[in-house]
Design a protein around this motif. Sequence first.
Motif, mmCIF file in Angstrom:
data_model
loop_
_atom_site.group_PDB
_atom_site.id
_atom_site.type_symbol
_atom_site.label_atom_id
_atom_site.label_comp_id
_atom_site.label_asym_id
_atom_site.label_seq_id
_atom_site.Cartn_x
_atom_site.Cartn_y
_atom_site.Cartn_z
ATOM 1 N N UNK A 1 6.076 61.788 11.268
ATOM 2 C CA UNK A 1 7.465 62.221 10.658
ATOM 3 C C UNK A 1 8.356 62.504 11.832
ATOM 4 N N UNK A 2 8.070 63.369 12.786
ATOM 5 C CA UNK A 2 8.985 63.527 13.930
ATOM 6 C C UNK A 2 9.367 62.233 14.342
ATOM 7 N N UNK A 3 8.532 61.157 14.496
ATOM 8 C CA UNK A 3 9.083 59.923 15.215
ATOM 9 C C UNK A 3 10.001 59.047 14.087
ATOM 10 N N UNK A 4 9.993 59.477 12.987
ATOM 11 C CA UNK A 4 10.748 59.049 11.834
ATOM 12 C C UNK A 4 12.225 59.376 12.197
ATOM 13 N N UNK A 5 12.339 60.910 12.465
ATOM 14 C CA UNK A 5 13.526 61.350 12.683
ATOM 15 C C UNK A 5 14.212 61.042 14.111
ATOM 16 N N UNK A 6 13.356 60.772 14.832
ATOM 17 C CA UNK A 6 13.494 60.298 16.287
ATOM 18 C C UNK A 6 14.405 58.998 15.946
ATOM 19 N N UNK A 7 13.535 57.979 15.217
ATOM 20 C CA UNK A 7 14.307 56.721 15.171
ATOM 21 C C UNK A 7 15.588 56.524 14.199
ATOM 22 N N UNK A 8 15.729 57.547 13.481
ATOM 23 C CA UNK A 8 16.931 57.583 12.531
ATOM 24 C C UNK A 8 18.210 58.232 13.497
ATOM 25 N N UNK A 9 17.788 58.984 14.461
ATOM 26 C CA UNK A 9 18.973 59.404 15.362
ATOM 27 C C UNK A 9 19.313 58.260 16.123
ATOM 28 N N UNK A 10 18.290 57.432 16.798
ATOM 29 C CA UNK A 10 18.761 56.160 17.286
ATOM 30 C C UNK A 10 19.317 55.212 16.716
ATOM 31 N N UNK A 11 19.125 55.238 15.330
ATOM 32 C CA UNK A 11 19.969 54.075 14.355
ATOM 33 C C UNK A 11 21.050 54.842 14.276
ATOM 34 N N UNK A 12 21.537 56.240 14.087
ATOM 35 C CA UNK A 12 22.713 56.757 14.128
ATOM 36 C C UNK A 12 23.483 56.238 15.532
ATOM 37 N N UNK A 13 22.928 56.449 16.720
ATOM 38 C CA UNK A 13 23.329 55.788 17.739
ATOM 39 C C UNK A 13 24.085 54.413 17.869
ATOM 40 N N UNK A 14 23.154 53.724 17.254
ATOM 41 C CA UNK A 14 23.373 52.019 16.983
ATOM 42 C C UNK A 14 24.657 52.024 16.126
ATOM 43 N N UNK A 15 24.590 52.842 15.147
ATOM 44 C CA UNK A 15 25.947 52.660 14.123
ATOM 45 C C UNK A 15 27.236 52.474 14.840
ATOM 46 N N UNK A 16 27.243 53.416 16.101
ATOM 47 C CA UNK A 16 28.468 53.479 16.760
ATOM 48 C C UNK A 16 28.515 52.892 17.986
ATOM 49 N N UNK A 17 27.587 51.844 18.114
ATOM 50 C CA UNK A 17 27.312 50.969 19.552
ATOM 51 C C UNK A 17 27.771 49.661 19.274
ATOM 52 N N UNK A 18 28.783 49.272 20.158
ATOM 53 C CA UNK A 18 29.185 47.790 20.206
ATOM 54 C C UNK A 18 28.164 46.995 20.592
ATOM 55 N N UNK A 19 28.325 45.617 20.011
ATOM 56 C CA UNK A 19 29.192 45.000 19.338
ATOM 57 C C UNK A 19 29.092 44.937 17.806
ATOM 58 N N UNK A 20 27.675 45.368 17.399
ATOM 59 C CA UNK A 20 27.556 45.451 16.011
ATOM 60 C C UNK A 20 27.329 46.609 15.182
ATOM 61 N N UNK A 21 27.763 47.906 15.909
ATOM 62 C CA UNK A 21 27.978 49.145 15.190
ATOM 63 C C UNK A 21 28.407 48.756 13.791
#
Length: 433
Positions: A361-381
Amino acid sequence: MDMLNIALLLLVLLCLLLGSGLWIALALAGTGYVAMSLVNPTPGLFLASAYWESTGSWTLAALPMFIWMGEILFRTKLSEELFNGLAPWVRRIPGRLLHVNILACGIFGSVSGSSAATCATVSKIALPELKRRGYDERVAIGSLATAGTLGIMIPPSIIMVVYAVAAEVSIVRVFIAGMIPGALVMGLFSLYIIIWALLNPAKQPAAGPGMSLWAKLKQSAQLIPCILLIVTVMGSMFLGWTTATEAAAFGVLGSLVLAAVTRCLTWRSFVDSLAGATRLSCMIMFILAGAAFLTKAMALTGIPAALAAAVAAAELGPFAIIGILTVVYLILGTALDGVSMIVLTTSVVVPMVQLAGFDLVWFGIFIILLVEIAEISPPLGFNLFVMQTMTGKEQTEIAWAALPFFMMLVVTVVLITIFPGIVTWLPDYLLRQ
């Protein structure tokens, strides 16, 4: 040929299929078919069973319901009411209406479950209003681009459902686990705005006239329908009255009532919301089905176990493994959306994480935070594309505007890694009652 070499060849095959422009779901299934062929002469039978088992899940029925709820609310006046209802309470805080971006995205994200919908809907209302009042456009754009990612962190969240299904953990537990980290992210965003406002007083307009408490409460009455919907959907799950799927169905009903009350429910908007939810649900389920077949194929070949054993043999510490996975996910995030990142990696990564002693469960939230970062990372955020459409500015300019808030997300990742109780305490406490 040993398992690690086979894993490398399958990875190359998957990259080639994805690079050729083939649909992600078909690329996953094709790679799984090749892997399955190595250990079974009739891989087609496993393909059919994996597709049926993965898409016929009662738990997965929550996914299209939550998506439809978000599609309905996307077509209401909810974002406008959120902005107006929250504005009176931030007039005396440095940064003033910029905080409404964070609060509105957090609240709207909790009922939409979508990062892109949250970013686009709140920006549509907030940006013109902030520009008209003379707020710094750069900070306004950066805060909206990053606060929009709260749509996938504040439960209920589409991507949380996807992870819970893929990793075979409780959806309700993942939802509860996201609440404190989501509030922490919102707090860090607002903290940055306060610090920026104190350092740049000339870049924000003067405070408007004061309002009485009664006037504030009267204006904030617009928040009541949204708050009732959130409390109904989330509270019914937390109290154990409903499953995630049943709560999602109540959410759809509540969003239809809300749309009707605000006179936004027309036959056209109803059909559009249903069509949008169907398209997105089918895409995600198709990807999940392909990933389920790849997962089954990998399990039968023994590749995940071999990789986990290789990691164990390397004697890497838990934090070293998390550091490597962080880099991997950030690289993936520059080219893939969050759902694809999760379903592509779960079958291989979960055994490693469990072996390292991390809570799934902790790892799921960890991944989701990384996905949040990916959402605003160029070139495909994806949120960068949304803000580019909303503002007409270059993606690079938007990315630079979002950089300080990006760093707040990085700080959150560090904090939950050092103090995992930030994630695990609340679900452990509530579900033990």
